[in-house]
Design an enzyme around this catalytic site. Structure first.
Site, PDB file in Angstrom:
ATOM      1  N   ASP A 188       0.839  -1.206   0.000  1.00  0.00           N
ATOM      2  CA  ASP A 188       0.000   0.000   0.000  1.00  0.00           C
ATOM      3  C   ASP A 188       0.872   1.253   0.000  1.00  0.00           C
ATOM      4  O   ASP A 188       0.575   2.242  -0.679  1.00  0.00           O
ATOM      5  CB  ASP A 188      -0.912  -0.014   1.232  1.00  0.00           C
ATOM      6  CG  ASP A 188      -1.632  -1.337   1.364  1.00  0.00           C
ATOM      7  OD1 ASP A 188      -2.394  -1.679   0.453  1.00  0.00           O
ATOM      8  OD2 ASP A 188      -1.402  -2.055   2.362  1.00  0.00           O
TER       9      ASP A 188
ATOM     10  N   HIS B 268      -4.550  -3.713   6.177  1.00  0.00           N
ATOM     11  CA  HIS B 268      -4.289  -3.875   4.733  1.00  0.00           C
ATOM     12  C   HIS B 268      -5.614  -4.296   4.093  1.00  0.00           C
ATOM     13  O   HIS B 268      -5.868  -5.463   3.821  1.00  0.00           O
ATOM     14  CB  HIS B 268      -3.220  -4.946   4.506  1.00  0.00           C
ATOM     15  CG  HIS B 268      -3.066  -5.295   3.045  1.00  0.00           C
ATOM     16  ND1 HIS B 268      -2.697  -4.391   2.086  1.00  0.00           N
ATOM     17  CD2 HIS B 268      -3.262  -6.462   2.380  1.00  0.00           C
ATOM     18  CE1 HIS B 268      -2.658  -4.974   0.907  1.00  0.00           C
ATOM     19  NE2 HIS B 268      -3.010  -6.227   1.062  1.00  0.00           N
TER      20      HIS B 268
HETATM   21  C1  LMR Z   1      -3.368  -6.702  -2.729  1.00  0.00           C
HETATM   22  O1  LMR Z   1      -3.477  -5.704  -2.012  1.00  0.00           O
HETATM   23  O2  LMR Z   1      -3.165  -6.631  -3.946  1.00  0.00           O
HETATM   24  C2  LMR Z   1      -3.471  -8.044  -2.118  1.00  0.00           C
HETATM   25  O3  LMR Z   1      -3.632  -7.930  -0.747  1.00  0.00           O
HETATM   26  C3  LMR Z   1      -4.522  -8.857  -2.736  1.00  0.00           C
HETATM   27  C4  LMR Z   1      -5.887  -8.358  -2.366  1.00  0.00           C
HETATM   28  O4  LMR Z   1      -6.698  -9.169  -1.915  1.00  0.00           O
HETATM   29  O5  LMR Z   1      -6.162  -7.178  -2.529  1.00  0.00           O
END
Ligand code: LMR
Length: 332
Positions: free
Chosen positions: A160, A188
């Protein structure tokens, strides 16, 4: 080969897309440096074990000067034995239309077994980075199930951070390397708060470098939050190479001291900093010290807008913790 003892890295899901993209760079020295030998303990389950045999052949065929040893196994204790780092990638990935928390029940059980096996078999000084989603709560499950050290378990928010940096750089018309001090707060997930207010572009506050504050609040934040979903939609599979890259960035940033004035984003067990509930694995801006320990960066300003966003992601993590505790019958 250097006479240093190798750093032993155990990787679950080693033959999966993220694992495959990560382990060759680990073996090449791209993470711990050109004088540091690396040993790899590669763990897979079921049909992944056949693919892992092929990955092992490819590692041999790469003839990496720094690669000291390779273990391939389906057994968690053998896999985590003697590990300095455990990179927990293996998990059922999110499909289009699913939120990461939909994976909690499916993946939670896996992390109970892994936390316990790490406690039994890895070095007492082991550090664990969880990448498999929902990574914050999976990390908490592994930490509590294994009784692991509270400063030793991390979940990945670096993807991120990297995404946020790239978007801020594009908007400001600068190279991504000019963007620093980007903190990802919380989960996340789609509730994370990518903190633009404390970020810098070319040494100036991002809010000066980017005059369009409506874009920062209304376009940038959801774009970072939804980037994983956008990749899934476009690729038909969740991000892999960029996720592997972010995992390796995280290991490097926790291994080497953080450059003065900067920080990196990683989720750690909340100690109550910034008034955030204790006992959830929460994304913070973190600095790694010269002695290898780390600290949450203190003294940053979170204005009312930021506080509101942070409260949303905190609430989600508390809910995930409650759901997982109930589903697993574990006091998280
Ligand atoms: C991402 O951020 O790309 C990964 O965590 C996969 C998802 O499920 O978003």
């Amino acid at each position: 080969m250097s006479s240093r003892a190798p750093i032993r890295v155990a990787v679950t899901g080693a033959a999966g897309n993220i694992g495959y993209a990560a382990i060759f760079r680990l073996a090449s020295g791209a993470v711990f440096g050109p004088d540091q030998p690396v040993a790899l303990n590669l763990i897979e389950v079921g049909p992944g074990l056949d693919a892992l045999a092929g990955v092992r052949m490819e590692l041999e065929d790469a003839a990496f000067p720094l690669l000291a040893d390779v273990v391939t196994t389906g057994d968690l204790d053998e896999g985590f034995r003697g590990a300095d780092w455990c990179l927990l990638i293996g998990a059922v990935p999110r499909k289009a239309g699913m939120e990461r928390k939909d994976l909690l029940g499916i993946n939670g059980k896996i992390f109970v077994g892994q936390g316990q096996a790490i406690a039994r078999s890895a070095k007492p000084t082991v550090r664990v980075l969880v990448v498999g989603n929902p990574c914050n709560t999976n990390a908490l499950i592994a930490l509590r199930a294994g009784g692991l050290g509270e400063d030793r378990v991390f979940a990945m928010t670096r993807l991120d951070e990297n995404r946020a940096k790239a978007m801020l750089a594009a908007k400001a018309g600068v190279h991504v390397s000019a963007v620093r001090n980007v903190g990802i707060w919380g989960n996340h997930s789609a509730t994370q708060f990518p903190d633009f207010a404390n970020a810098t572009v070319g040494g100036k506050p991002a809010t000066q470098a980017i005059a369009d504050h409506a874009w920062l609040r209304e376009t940038f934040i959801p774009a970072v939050q939804q980037r994983g979903a956008a990749v899934i939609k476009a690729r038909g599979a969740s991000s892999a190479a960029s996720a592997a890259n972010a995992a390796l960035d995280t290991l490097r940033s926790l291994h080497f001291p953080t450059p003065a004035g900067d920080w990196h984003s990683v989720a750690v067990l909340s100690d109550g900093s910034y008034g955030i509930a204790k006992g959830v694995i929460f994304g913070f801006p973190v600095r790694t010290k010269a002695d290898g320990s780390w600290e949450i960066v203190q003294g940053l300003t979170l204005d009312a807008f930021a506080r509101e966003k942070v409260a949303i992601t905190e609430k989600e993590l508390l809910e995930e913790r409650a759901t997982a505790s109930e589903a697993l019958g574990l006091a998280l």
